[in-house]
Design a protein around this motif. Structure first.
Motif, mmCIF file in Angstrom:
data_model
loop_
_atom_site.group_PDB
_atom_site.id
_atom_site.type_symbol
_atom_site.label_atom_id
_atom_site.label_comp_id
_atom_site.label_asym_id
_atom_site.label_seq_id
_atom_site.Cartn_x
_atom_site.Cartn_y
_atom_site.Cartn_z
ATOM 1 N N LEU A 93 18.494 16.865 16.694
ATOM 2 C CA LEU A 93 18.647 15.412 16.608
ATOM 3 C C LEU A 93 20.117 15.027 16.536
ATOM 4 C CD1 LEU A 93 15.820 14.570 14.040
ATOM 5 C CD2 LEU A 93 15.725 14.412 16.536
ATOM 6 N N ARG A 94 20.397 13.824 16.993
ATOM 7 C CA ARG A 94 21.763 13.297 16.950
ATOM 8 C C ARG A 94 21.717 11.822 16.580
ATOM 9 N NH1 ARG A 94 22.234 17.873 17.206
ATOM 10 N NH2 ARG A 94 23.589 19.211 18.493
ATOM 11 N N GLY A 95 22.819 11.303 16.094
ATOM 12 C CA GLY A 95 22.954 9.874 15.850
ATOM 13 C C GLY A 95 22.009 9.349 14.788
ATOM 14 N N ARG A 96 21.500 8.155 15.025
ATOM 15 C CA ARG A 96 20.664 7.479 14.028
ATOM 16 C C ARG A 96 19.387 8.247 13.706
ATOM 17 N NH1 ARG A 96 22.905 2.582 16.340
ATOM 18 N NH2 ARG A 96 23.782 1.295 14.651
ATOM 19 N N ALA A 97 18.805 8.927 14.685
ATOM 20 C CA ALA A 97 17.579 9.689 14.430
ATOM 21 C C ALA A 97 17.833 10.786 13.408
ATOM 22 C CB ALA A 97 17.052 10.284 15.730
ATOM 23 N N LEU A 98 18.960 11.464 13.525
ATOM 24 C CA LEU A 98 19.307 12.520 12.574
ATOM 25 C C LEU A 98 19.466 11.967 11.174
ATOM 26 C CD1 LEU A 98 20.302 15.330 11.720
ATOM 27 C CD2 LEU A 98 22.585 14.663 12.519
ATOM 28 N N TRP A 99 20.224 10.877 11.031
ATOM 29 C CA TRP A 99 20.509 10.354 9.694
ATOM 30 C C TRP A 99 19.298 9.664 9.094
ATOM 31 C CZ3 TRP A 99 24.039 13.193 8.309
ATOM 32 C CH2 TRP A 99 25.110 13.509 9.128
ATOM 33 N N ALA A 160 20.916 11.599 -4.420
ATOM 34 C CA ALA A 160 21.154 10.164 -4.276
ATOM 35 C C ALA A 160 22.417 9.902 -3.451
ATOM 36 C CB ALA A 160 21.267 9.506 -5.650
ATOM 37 N N LEU A 161 23.470 10.690 -3.692
ATOM 38 C CA LEU A 161 24.701 10.539 -2.911
ATOM 39 C C LEU A 161 24.449 10.873 -1.445
ATOM 40 C CD1 LEU A 161 27.312 12.114 -5.372
ATOM 41 C CD2 LEU A 161 27.000 9.689 -4.836
ATOM 42 N N GLN A 162 23.658 11.913 -1.195
ATOM 43 C CA GLN A 162 23.347 12.266 0.189
ATOM 44 C C GLN A 162 22.471 11.199 0.843
ATOM 45 O OE1 GLN A 162 21.776 16.254 0.418
ATOM 46 N NE2 GLN A 162 23.784 17.174 0.103
ATOM 47 N N PHE A 163 21.561 10.610 0.074
ATOM 48 C CA PHE A 163 20.723 9.542 0.621
ATOM 49 C C PHE A 163 21.584 8.346 1.029
ATOM 50 C CE2 PHE A 163 18.444 5.549 -0.200
ATOM 51 C CZ PHE A 163 17.421 5.669 0.736
ATOM 52 N N ILE A 164 22.495 7.941 0.146
ATOM 53 C CA ILE A 164 23.373 6.805 0.459
ATOM 54 C C ILE A 164 24.256 7.139 1.658
ATOM 55 C CG2 ILE A 164 25.260 5.375 -0.408
ATOM 56 C CD1 ILE A 164 24.060 5.782 -3.222
ATOM 57 N N GLY A 165 24.771 8.371 1.684
ATOM 58 C CA GLY A 165 25.608 8.782 2.808
ATOM 59 C C GLY A 165 24.849 8.778 4.116
ATOM 60 N N VAL A 167 22.113 6.919 4.834
ATOM 61 C CA VAL A 167 21.822 5.523 5.180
ATOM 62 C C VAL A 167 23.059 4.869 5.789
ATOM 63 C CG1 VAL A 167 21.260 3.257 4.237
ATOM 64 C CG2 VAL A 167 19.984 5.275 3.478
ATOM 65 N N ARG A 168 24.219 5.167 5.211
ATOM 66 C CA ARG A 168 25.481 4.619 5.737
ATOM 67 C C ARG A 168 25.700 5.056 7.178
ATOM 68 N NH1 ARG A 168 30.320 7.333 5.907
ATOM 69 N NH2 ARG A 168 32.197 6.044 6.199
ATOM 70 N N LEU A 169 25.436 6.338 7.472
ATOM 71 C CA LEU A 169 25.630 6.832 8.830
ATOM 72 C C LEU A 169 24.538 6.337 9.777
ATOM 73 C CD1 LEU A 169 26.796 10.460 8.035
ATOM 74 C CD2 LEU A 169 28.162 8.627 9.051
ATOM 75 N N PHE A 170 23.362 6.026 9.239
ATOM 76 C CA PHE A 170 22.326 5.419 10.074
ATOM 77 C C PHE A 170 22.756 4.030 10.529
ATOM 78 C CE2 PHE A 170 18.597 2.607 10.338
ATOM 79 C CZ PHE A 170 17.925 3.219 11.387
#
Length: 211
Positions: A93-99, A160-165, A167-170
């Motif tokens: 996966l790449r881009g928004r799908a990955l995040w 939680a930090l990874q989740f926020i990160g 979402v930010r990249l999505f």
């Protein structure tokens, strides 16, 4: 789209960097617990075999050390992406799908770890209130049981930090990744491990460095 030059000064980046020493310390304590158990095991064998005087409560000490060895390094492992991952799917996966998938996985893990924090804290409170001890040497068990919700809480914060990160990249797929695991292929992982062991001055384009 956020300015990548200011990414290192963002709140997420500061929280990510600020939390790293806590994870490293917890992981270091887990490593010390493993080393201490190895030393204790050697002493147990020597004392029992040579002097016929085994360490009292050895089995109980091993049981009490399990929590520190099993859980204190979980957040550190989560940060560097060394937990078991289905990279056969994620790697394609790449881009928004990955995040989006990374955010979903982090959210599910946060829910599971949150449940474990609740119930493990309940086990600690019962052990502390009742004065629970081990069967043989009667060591108190609550310090070991307290380590479990503490370790899980550290792990939950990292998730939680990874989740926020994620979402930010999505939302901003071209932003600088912060607080997320970057999937690497086998060659990149091997190169990172060599750099970690030999230092950052190794130049793989120079044949002399490879030798």
């Amino acid at each position: 789209m956020p300015d990548d030059t200011s990414a290192d000064r963002s709140l997420l980046a500061r929280l990510h960097r600020g939390f790293i020493p806590i994870e490293d310390l917890a992981n270091l304590l887990a490593a010390f617990a493993i080393m201490a158990l190895m030393i204790l095991g050697v002493l147990q064998i020597v004392l029992r075999t040579v002097f016929n005087t085994p360490i009292g409560g050895y089995i109980d000490l091993v049981e009490l050390s399990m929590a520190s060895m099993a859980f204190l390094g979980a957040a550190y492992t989560q940060r560097i992406g060394s937990h078991v991952r289905m990279e056969l799917v994620v790697g394609s996966l790449r881009g928004r799908a990955l995040w989006l998938l990374e955010a979903f996985g982090a959210a599910v893990a946060m829910f599971i770890i949150g449940v474990l924090i609740y119930y493990s804290y309940g086990h600690f409170m019962r052990a502390y209130t009742l004065g629970d001890t081990t069967i043989d040497a009667e060591y108190v068990t609550w310090p070991s049981k307290l380590l479990v919700p503490i370790a899980f809480s550290i792990w939950w914060i990292r998730l939680a930090l990874q989740f926020i990160g994620a979402v930010r990249l999505f939302i901003y797929p071209h932003a600088t990744p912060i607080g997320v695991v970057i999937t690497k292929d086998a060659a990149e992982q091997a190169q990172d491990e060599i750099h970690e062991v030999m230092g950052d001055d190794v130049d793989f384009s120079n044949p002399e460095d490879e030798s």
